[in-house]
Design an enzyme around this catalytic site. Structure first.
Site: not given
Lengths: 379, 379
Positions: A91, A93, A277, A315, A317, A320, A346
């Protein structure tokens, strides 16, 4: 200036594209994890790679203060410094200068502010923000803007927008003159960072229109919609995005900054947003809030004390697959540092997985919004 | 009771053995990372596995208070609760009861104390400590002892030892009567946890001798030397270990609790110690102290601000392969949670790697102490 942005498929207003950045091919729509000060908090980089994150965000304000952009440049740029070979967006700033500094002073030239760390005095101008971002070596830099506060009356939003537009031109001129000074020239011959413009204009559609039109005249390789998620009602966020998107070039990436909840990122992707984001998945994780296909879980809740199921039964991941809600709750209760690591892994898996399913639906020509209902459930 | 402990090679007094525990074959000499309250702080279990940790320590006192041993039992035991399928050793709770509680009250029956978390009242007896450890499901439980403070005069050490010996017998009797109640019977038919005795006796060799002889009469499957690293000079620690080891059966594992620095664990392994544990590598990591082949580094030091080298040039752990000292310093300076993760991973890799090299030297018939000089350097 242009950036390779190839649209493969569309479903309604949603687009499925590949954005070719110097450090990575990024599949969009994409959610970018926030790595504020050179680290996506609590997550080792090799686990970010395992999550298939292709691009992360760095915060120019934080990195400028600590460790300092000149140090990062001497270390070969942010990619090498933090050992992250994939893409980075920084970004400008501006947002942190405005949100973390009550004593800031805005002039035509730029913004004087005091460090939130040690109170020292600093000054950011569009040119300085570009210098810092070039030194950090981001793949995508953002124009230096004034993030208009909410609420702001029309006159205030008008004045703020005018300043942001003058700063956008100065950002662009300085960036184009200096972008070749990026720290990663070796092995990246001919590849250059890109600068995105940021649409402002408060909550006034006509100002948003003027902002978009003026920025498009300046011909940025991509455009962000800024000044949202600053306290306005969510319906208004959606309205402003809906009003602004059609004003931006269809063949360039469109980025909504600072959003959002899982159902929001699905909704905005369905509307044609390519990049988003937000600190939400990472920050909430550190407070024990988990996003799942069954809705949000406050994992500290006593009802999970003996729950042997995974955080999210749908999930796959690494959290999980391996750990129970009971264990995750225990880690929070005992204030174990592993809690932040696992919860963040997660939540990022959930966000990145949600966007992967958004992309799959666009490729299949299916309506993206069907995913929204599921993501908005609250357990 | 016996425990399969097969000695493969010796080099001087050092022994290279395999200890067959219900959940893992542990190669000794071994250093056991400390996982106080169900987590080796800041390290996900799959990364502990990648470090080839085969056995970790759990603290009975902490786990009893939070999340509670009965909850852990209902969750299938500590292995399943924390998703760690390899071996676990639990201490008896005695050390923490004594070190964390100023208001404790010791009687023949046991120790009354207040929780360091909420001030609530609790009571630990040898029988209760065994019940808790059986409920947690440790592969190796430890007898409930009084860790004699340092300094302690002869009369005090004598009295403390006598109590510990009576508690050892009570621990043993209760453990043998209840060990089959371990929570992991399924798939572990015929496999049982083991209880180790703990030699006490303060800094008095004749008391240590009496303690060892009396415990050996009780026939434990392994023996620890406790009451060390309690503030005494290091030379005295070494002397007590040297005086006690020959009194313990050669064919059973010998464990020195709560040690030590890298050069110490090498030295004690050379003297014939098979097992050690210490919070040092994990706790120091969280404060930025890294152990390396070049000595100790305070990674927060300004001189590392632009050091692009790895923490330890001779280390091939995932941290040293990927991250620079400059980045590790930055993470500490910026108080990033990733600092604890990476520093801990490196320190554990260094400790476990040091012990691996100790084992290799014993197998090759080489003197183990040659490794000590390197480990004791200070950068």
């Amino acid at each position: 200036m242009s950036l390779a942005f190839q649209i493969h498929a569309e479903s309604g207003a949603a687009r499925r594209a590949t954005m070719m950045l110097p450090h990575a091919a990024v599949e969009t729509p994409v959610f970018m994890p926030v790595g504020t000060v050179g680290s996506v908090k609590a997550v080792p980089q090799h686990l970010l790679e395992e999550l298939d994150a292709r691009i992360i965000l760095g915060n120019t304000y934080h990195l400028y203060l600590r460790p300092g952009h000149e140090l990062v440049r001497r270390m070969g740029g942010l990619h090498r410094f933090m050992s992250w070979e994939r893409a980075i967006l920084t970004d400008s700033g501006g947002f942190q200068v405005f949100s973390l500094n009550e004593l800031r002073k805005v002039t035509e030239e730029g913004v004087a502010f005091r460090s939130h760390i040690d109170g020292s005095s600093h000054f950011f101008s569009p040119e300085h923000s570009m210098d810092v971002q070039v030194a950090l070596g981001s793949d995508i830099a953002m124009a230096f803007d004034e993030c208009t506060e909410y609420p702001a009356d029309y006159a205030r939003a008008r004045k703020s927008l005018d300043l942001t537009l003058r700063w956008a031109q100065r950002s662009r001129d300085h960036f184009e003159a200096h972008k070749h000074e990026r720290p990663w020239s070796e092995g990246f011959e001919g590849k250059m960072p890109s600068l995105f413009g940021i649409v402002q204009g408060g909550m006034y559609p006509d100002l948003r229109r003027e902002s978009a039109e003026r920025l498009v005249e300046m011909d940025f390789p991509g455009y962000a919609i800024g000044g949202l998620s600053v306290g306005e009602p969510r319906e208004l966020t959606r309205e402003i995005i809906a009003a602004t998107l059609p004003l931006l070039p269809k063949d360039k990436p469109r980025y909504v900054m600072g959003v959002g909840y899982p159902d929001e990122i699905v909704e905005y992707a369905a509307m044609g947003v390519d990049m988003m984001d937000c600190v939400l998945p990472t920050r909430a994780a550190r407070h024990g809030l988990l996003f799942t296909s069954e809705g949000r879980l406050n994992i500290k809740n006593r009802r999970f004390a003996e729950d042997q199921g995974p955080a999210d039964p749908k999930c796959d991941c690494l959290v999980c697959r391996r750990y129970s809600r009971a264990y995750l709750r225990h880690l929070m209760t005992a204030q174990e540092p592993l809690a932040a690591v696992l919860n963040t892994l997660h939540n990022l898996a959930f966000y990145l997985g949600t966007m992967r399913r958004v992309r799959e639906r666009i490729e299949a020509g299916l309506p993206v919004t069907d995913l929204k209902m599921e993501a908005s459930q609250s357990a």
